[in-house]
Each structure stands twice: as structure tokens, then as C-alpha cells.
Design a protein around this motif. Structure first.
Motif, PDB file in Angstrom:
ATOM      1  N   ASN A  46      68.335 -30.253 -40.219  1.00  0.00           N
ATOM      2  CA  ASN A  46      67.136 -30.579 -39.781  1.00  0.00           C
ATOM      3  C   ASN A  46      66.246 -29.227 -39.761  1.00  0.00           C
ATOM      4  OD1 ASN A  46      67.287 -33.348 -39.217  1.00  0.00           O
ATOM      5  ND2 ASN A  46      68.185 -32.916 -37.198  1.00  0.00           N
ATOM      6  N   ASP A  47      64.986 -29.428 -40.052  1.00  0.00           N
ATOM      7  CA  ASP A  47      64.159 -28.366 -40.232  1.00  0.00           C
ATOM      8  C   ASP A  47      63.469 -28.140 -38.455  1.00  0.00           C
ATOM      9  OD1 ASP A  47      61.988 -26.525 -40.077  1.00  0.00           O
ATOM     10  OD2 ASP A  47      60.966 -27.452 -41.955  1.00  0.00           O
ATOM     11  N   ILE A  48      64.131 -27.220 -37.645  1.00  0.00           N
ATOM     12  CA  ILE A  48      64.009 -27.111 -36.222  1.00  0.00           C
ATOM     13  C   ILE A  48      62.703 -26.393 -36.007  1.00  0.00           C
ATOM     14  CG2 ILE A  48      66.574 -27.388 -35.374  1.00  0.00           C
ATOM     15  CD1 ILE A  48      66.607 -24.421 -35.167  1.00  0.00           C
ATOM     16  N   ARG A  49      62.180 -25.414 -37.165  1.00  0.00           N
ATOM     17  CA  ARG A  49      61.132 -24.758 -36.843  1.00  0.00           C
ATOM     18  C   ARG A  49      59.957 -25.768 -37.007  1.00  0.00           C
ATOM     19  NH1 ARG A  49      59.660 -19.231 -39.993  1.00  0.00           N
ATOM     20  NH2 ARG A  49      61.538 -18.699 -38.711  1.00  0.00           N
ATOM     21  N   GLN A  50      60.082 -26.781 -37.922  1.00  0.00           N
ATOM     22  CA  GLN A  50      59.026 -27.708 -37.880  1.00  0.00           C
ATOM     23  C   GLN A  50      59.119 -28.757 -36.743  1.00  0.00           C
ATOM     24  OE1 GLN A  50      56.364 -28.371 -39.679  1.00  0.00           O
ATOM     25  NE2 GLN A  50      55.690 -30.228 -39.494  1.00  0.00           N
ATOM     26  N   ILE A  51      60.168 -29.123 -36.319  1.00  0.00           N
ATOM     27  CA  ILE A  51      60.394 -29.806 -35.128  1.00  0.00           C
ATOM     28  C   ILE A  51      59.709 -29.118 -33.768  1.00  0.00           C
ATOM     29  CG2 ILE A  51      61.915 -31.000 -33.515  1.00  0.00           C
ATOM     30  CD1 ILE A  51      63.985 -31.188 -35.785  1.00  0.00           C
ATOM     31  N   GLY A  52      60.078 -27.973 -33.568  1.00  0.00           N
ATOM     32  CA  GLY A  52      59.425 -27.144 -32.719  1.00  0.00           C
ATOM     33  C   GLY A  52      57.894 -26.901 -32.758  1.00  0.00           C
ATOM     34  N   TYR A  53      57.369 -26.933 -33.831  1.00  0.00           N
ATOM     35  CA  TYR A  53      55.860 -26.862 -34.029  1.00  0.00           C
ATOM     36  C   TYR A  53      55.398 -28.218 -33.436  1.00  0.00           C
ATOM     37  CZ  TYR A  53      51.295 -27.436 -36.238  1.00  0.00           C
ATOM     38  OH  TYR A  53      50.125 -27.621 -36.550  1.00  0.00           O
ATOM     39  N   LEU A  54      55.812 -29.158 -33.783  1.00  0.00           N
ATOM     40  CA  LEU A  54      55.378 -30.421 -33.644  1.00  0.00           C
ATOM     41  C   LEU A  54      55.283 -30.812 -31.919  1.00  0.00           C
ATOM     42  CD1 LEU A  54      56.431 -32.967 -36.443  1.00  0.00           C
ATOM     43  CD2 LEU A  54      54.087 -32.171 -35.929  1.00  0.00           C
ATOM     44  N   VAL A  55      56.630 -30.611 -31.537  1.00  0.00           N
ATOM     45  CA  VAL A  55      56.872 -30.675 -29.923  1.00  0.00           C
ATOM     46  C   VAL A  55      55.822 -29.751 -29.157  1.00  0.00           C
ATOM     47  CG1 VAL A  55      58.548 -30.240 -28.070  1.00  0.00           C
ATOM     48  CG2 VAL A  55      59.110 -31.191 -30.301  1.00  0.00           C
ATOM     49  N   LYS A  56      55.393 -28.661 -29.603  1.00  0.00           N
ATOM     50  CA  LYS A  56      54.561 -27.723 -28.903  1.00  0.00           C
ATOM     51  C   LYS A  56      53.155 -28.326 -29.043  1.00  0.00           C
ATOM     52  CE  LYS A  56      57.790 -25.180 -27.226  1.00  0.00           C
ATOM     53  NZ  LYS A  56      58.210 -25.532 -25.811  1.00  0.00           N
ATOM     54  N   LYS A  57      53.005 -28.949 -30.131  1.00  0.00           N
ATOM     55  CA  LYS A  57      51.714 -29.336 -30.636  1.00  0.00           C
ATOM     56  C   LYS A  57      51.073 -30.505 -29.371  1.00  0.00           C
ATOM     57  CE  LYS A  57      48.945 -31.589 -33.953  1.00  0.00           C
ATOM     58  NZ  LYS A  57      49.035 -32.207 -35.763  1.00  0.00           N
ATOM     59  N   TYR A  58      52.285 -31.438 -29.056  1.00  0.00           N
ATOM     60  CA  TYR A  58      51.898 -32.321 -28.206  1.00  0.00           C
ATOM     61  C   TYR A  58      52.548 -31.997 -26.741  1.00  0.00           C
ATOM     62  CZ  TYR A  58      50.427 -34.633 -32.460  1.00  0.00           C
ATOM     63  OH  TYR A  58      49.773 -34.896 -33.345  1.00  0.00           O
ATOM     64  N   ASP A  59      52.604 -30.765 -26.501  1.00  0.00           N
ATOM     65  CA  ASP A  59      53.080 -30.221 -25.197  1.00  0.00           C
ATOM     66  C   ASP A  59      54.403 -30.813 -24.702  1.00  0.00           C
ATOM     67  OD1 ASP A  59      52.490 -28.924 -22.868  1.00  0.00           O
ATOM     68  OD2 ASP A  59      51.689 -30.309 -21.846  1.00  0.00           O
ATOM     69  N   GLY A  60      55.410 -30.893 -25.517  1.00  0.00           N
ATOM     70  CA  GLY A  60      56.829 -31.271 -25.050  1.00  0.00           C
ATOM     71  C   GLY A  60      57.893 -30.299 -24.726  1.00  0.00           C
ATOM     72  N   LEU A  61      58.910 -30.654 -24.513  1.00  0.00           N
ATOM     73  CA  LEU A  61      60.016 -29.943 -24.367  1.00  0.00           C
ATOM     74  C   LEU A  61      61.106 -30.107 -25.627  1.00  0.00           C
ATOM     75  CD1 LEU A  61      60.784 -30.502 -20.771  1.00  0.00           C
ATOM     76  CD2 LEU A  61      59.822 -28.288 -21.787  1.00  0.00           C
ATOM     77  N   PHE A  62      61.413 -28.892 -26.093  1.00  0.00           N
ATOM     78  CA  PHE A  62      62.507 -28.966 -27.319  1.00  0.00           C
ATOM     79  C   PHE A  62      63.618 -28.585 -26.943  1.00  0.00           C
ATOM     80  CE2 PHE A  62      63.367 -27.409 -31.912  1.00  0.00           C
ATOM     81  CZ  PHE A  62      64.206 -28.659 -32.153  1.00  0.00           C
ATOM     82  N   HIS A  63      64.945 -29.491 -27.133  1.00  0.00           N
ATOM     83  CA  HIS A  63      66.371 -28.986 -27.065  1.00  0.00           C
ATOM     84  C   HIS A  63      66.949 -29.334 -28.237  1.00  0.00           C
ATOM     85  CE1 HIS A  63      70.574 -30.931 -26.419  1.00  0.00           C
ATOM     86  NE2 HIS A  63      70.610 -29.306 -26.062  1.00  0.00           N
ATOM     87  N   THR A  64      67.547 -28.397 -28.804  1.00  0.00           N
ATOM     88  CA  THR A  64      68.290 -28.476 -30.058  1.00  0.00           C
ATOM     89  C   THR A  64      69.845 -28.327 -29.854  1.00  0.00           C
ATOM     90  OG1 THR A  64      68.418 -27.983 -32.292  1.00  0.00           O
ATOM     91  CG2 THR A  64      67.603 -26.206 -31.084  1.00  0.00           C
ATOM     92  N   ASP A  65      70.794 -28.836 -30.341  1.00  0.00           N
ATOM     93  CA  ASP A  65      72.126 -28.631 -30.285  1.00  0.00           C
ATOM     94  C   ASP A  65      72.444 -27.811 -31.933  1.00  0.00           C
ATOM     95  OD1 ASP A  65      75.088 -28.849 -30.387  1.00  0.00           O
ATOM     96  OD2 ASP A  65      75.052 -30.727 -30.125  1.00  0.00           O
TER      97      ASP A  65
END
Length: 410
Positions: free
Chosen positions: A170-189
């Protein structure tokens, strides 16, 4: 060059082959040497206020500094745990309770440590869980992910980097970008990718990142979690002020030292190990594709050199007509592979990952996972053995197999 089908197949005991490194890896000798002093004469409790305790505490903090430097973060952001399962629980439970998170986004092919933890909160009515859509190979639909985030702000997203069964990345950099865009919290295993890929966490929009030492040639029973300094969570283990109050319990000093040394060794030889392991994977795939075994396919994106991790391939084989599953036959011949994750082997439910993707459920699905200690010769033996099993399986019952040695040529 023709490989045999023979009576020796049932009794071959010439070598043991381990290709289940996604479950656990062999302890690196250099790691063991680093641990030995803390298993013998340096046995102090890191919380004790005397010379033995101070030496243990110093070892823990030096290890924390090593890990932090390799990830380019502050040592204050690294917390040691008993492994990735505890770390995943700490991230999810901590985020839900500390920040009163009411919605989470994940996928149906995450590790059970994530799915069952989220599921428990959902059953108790504390959390609504949404599942991001995946394509038939298990790849994330980013448009759907963004829509989920758009209509569920301040959500917790839990998506792994490398899937432990099919190797999808998974592209965790892209996921992280989207999560921050919508003020979320990002946890990745990142349990399956730590030690195999370099991480500069400072460049990732990630709040919680998890790993376990035994996946990169460190000891079992020790892991870590990175926690962003602005997203500290309430502890889920009480009884002491260890790990700055985030995780109570006596520190596993030898394990922590081993974890740091294992990560250091992995980073030091990462390119060399990667090239070696990637060759083993490509060799196995090529030989299987060119084998006379019919109807072989690959689960998820594991056949891809770019969309899956270089150390994992998940293969769908046709069922044997006689003698039981291919996995059992390989086990009896001292070849250790897996039908899925090690955790799934404790139940009879099978692979939840393949069920979620509805992929090759009617086949014998085998995960091969490699390490720096595997050799091309071992892959050759595996290929020859599988070919022999299928040749023997297709012989009429009244035909006696050849008595040629397993690896002989004619």
C-alpha cells in the motif's frame, strides 16, 4: 532434463528448507551476540536504581536511540512493546479512548490484530467501522478511501504497508496525505516491511507505526510503536511507569537490545539482501510458470515485482487428486511453507485475506516467504519436489513410480 517421480519422495530427509519467513525469521548470529550479555551477567531490571538497573536502563535507551535514528524521529516517539499485536492494540485502543474516535476505516485484508481489535470496539458500540473497497488483486480504491474520509472527518484509518499473506504494498505516503487532508488519525501496521524497506517517518503523515523484531531476524516477544508526539495515547497496560507511562511492565532488556541490533543489521545490508531475496522470488515464479503443473496462478498482486513485496509470493495450485493437501505433503518432506498467516493457522477458518478477495478458494494456496538465509538451491529443491508430487499424483494407481533419486537428472 527430466525430474523423477519416485518412492523416495515419501521418505526424503536430506535437508530441511524454511520458506515461512513472513511468520518468523531466524535469529541473526550478530543479534544473538548483542543479546547474550543481557541474558547472562547483565541481568538487572531497567527500573532498578542501582548499578545493575542503570546498566540495563542505559542499554534500553541506547537501543531506543538506535531505532529512532534509523527512522529519523525523536527517541521520545519510540515505545517498546511485546510485539506488533500489542502495539496495534495500543494504537487503536489508545486512539479511540484518548481522542474519542467514533469512526474507523480499514480493509478486510488487514492482520487479525487490527480487524479483531476494531471489531471488538464495534461490537461494544463504541466505534463504527467502514471498509475501503479493494480490487480483485487486493489493491486499495483511493477514490473510495477519500470519499469515506470526506464524509467521516476526524476518523481513524488503519491500513497496513505490506500484506502478510499476499505481499501487496500500500502507498502509505498517499494514504497519510489523504488522512491529514481530512483531519484524521493514521495507524499503519508495518510489521512485514520493517527491515526490508527504509522508513523516514518524518516524511510520512503517520501517527502510529508498528513493527516486531522477529520479522527481521530479531528475537520473538519484542516490538515497538512509533507514536507522534502530538498524538500520545492513554496506556492500555497499567502497573508501572515504564516506557514513560505508556506501557507498564518490566522491560525485556535483552529483547530490546536484539531488536535494535536486528534493525541496524537489516539497514546495513538492505540492498544486498533485497537483491538476493528478489532473485529467489523471481526464480520461483519463473520456474512455476514454466512447469508442467497445470492451472497455476498467483494470489493478490504477489506475482508483481512492483506491486508486491520482494519476499512474499502466494501461489494457487490445483488440488491433488490423492494424498491430501499440498501443504501437508511439503511439510512431510521437511519443506516449511504456509497456507496463510501464522495466526490463521491456529483456527480452521482458513485465510480471511483470500476469502475477502474471493480468490482461488477452491485451490491449494501456498505462501512462500524468503529471507537472506535462503539459497537458490533451496528454491530448486522446492520446485523439483512440487513437480514430483504432481507427477506422482497423476500416475494411474497401478503404475509404480520410478526409483530415481529425487534430484537426479536423466
Amino acid at each position: 532434463m527430466k525430474k523423477l517421480v519416485n518412492n523416495n519422495l515419501k521418505t526424503r530427509k536430506d535437508m530441511e528448507i524454511y520458506c515461512d519467513n513472513a511468520a518468523t525469521t531466524a535469529l541473526d548470529p550478530e543479534v544473538l551476540n548483542a543479546m547474550i550479555p543481557y541474558l547472562t551477567n547483565q541481568y538487572g531490571n531497567a527500573s532498578s536504581n542501582h548499578i545493575f538497573g542503570r546498566k540495563a536502563k542505559e542499554a534500553v535507551e541506547e537501543s531506543r536511540l538506535t531505532v529512532a535514528k534509523l527512522f529519523n524521529v525523536s527517541p521520545n516517539d519510540i515505545f517498546f512493546t511485546s510485539g506488533a499485536t500489542e502495539a496495534n492494540n495500543l494504537a487503536i485502543a489508545g486512539a479511540v479512548r484518548t481522542f474519542e474516535v467514533q469512526h474507523a476505516i480499514t480493509s478486510r485484508i488487514e492482520h487479525k490484530a487490527v480487524l479483531q481489535t476494531l471489531g471488538q470496539f464495534s461490537q461494544e458500540g463504541e466505534l463504527e467501522v467502514s471498509f475501503v473497497q479493494l480490487d480483485t488483486k487486493g489493491n486499495i480504491d483511493f477514490e473510495h478511501l477519500e470519499n469515506l474520509l470526506k464524509y467521516n472527518p476526524q476518523t481513524l484509518v488503519s491500513l497496513m504497508h505490506v500484506n502478510n499473506e499476499i505481499g501487496n504494498i500500500n502507498d502509505i505516503r498517499q494514504i497519510g496525505y489523504l488522512v491529514k487532508k481530512y483531519d484524521g488519525l493514521f495507524h499503519t501496521d508495518t510489521t512485514q516491511s520493517i527491515g526490508k524497506y527504509k522508513f523516514d517517518i518524518s516524511l510520512l503523515n503517520v501517527d502510529y507505526l508498528v513493527g516486531s523484531a522477529h520479522k527481521f531476524h530479531g528475537p520473538k516477544g519484542v516490538g515497538f510503536i512509533y507514536i507522534d508526539k502530538y498524538k500520545r495515547v492513554k496506556p492500555h497496560t497499567y502497573g508501572g511507569a515504564q516506557e514513560r507511562g505508556t506501557r507498564g511492565g518490566t522491560e525485556n532488556v535483552a529483547g530490546i537490545v536484539g531488536l535494535a541490533k536486528a534493525l541496524e543489521v537489516a539497514y546495513r545490508g538492505l540492498e544486498e539482501y533485497r537483491n538476493h531475496i528478489a532473485y529467489l522470488k523471481s526464480y520461483l515464479i519463473e520456474q512455476l510458470k514454466n512447469s508442467p503443473i497445470p492451472d497455476i496462478s498467483f494470489n493478490g498482486a504477489s506475482e508483481s515485482e512492483t506491486a508486491s513485496s520482494y519476499n512474499i509470493v502466494n501461489v494457487a495450485f490445483p488440488h491433488l487428486r490423492k494424498g491430501g493437501p499440498l501443504l501437508d505433503k511439503l511439510d512431510k518432506l521437511d519443506i516449511a511453507v504456509s497456507g496463510g498467516s501464522a495466526c490463521s493457522n491456529l483456527t480452521s477458518a482458513g485465510s480471511h485475506v483470500l476469502k475477502a478477495l474471493q480468490q482461488n478458494l477452491d485451490k491449494d494456496n501456498i505462501r512462500f516467504s524468503f529471507s537472506k538465509f535462503n539459497t537458490p538451491y533451496e528454491i530448486k529443491v522446492i520446485i523439483d519436489t512440487i513437480r514430483a508430487i504432481y507427477e506422482e499424483d497423476r500416475l494411474p494407481k497401478n503404475v509404480t513410480p520410478l526409483a530415481t533419486p529425487l534430484l537426479a537428472t536423466a
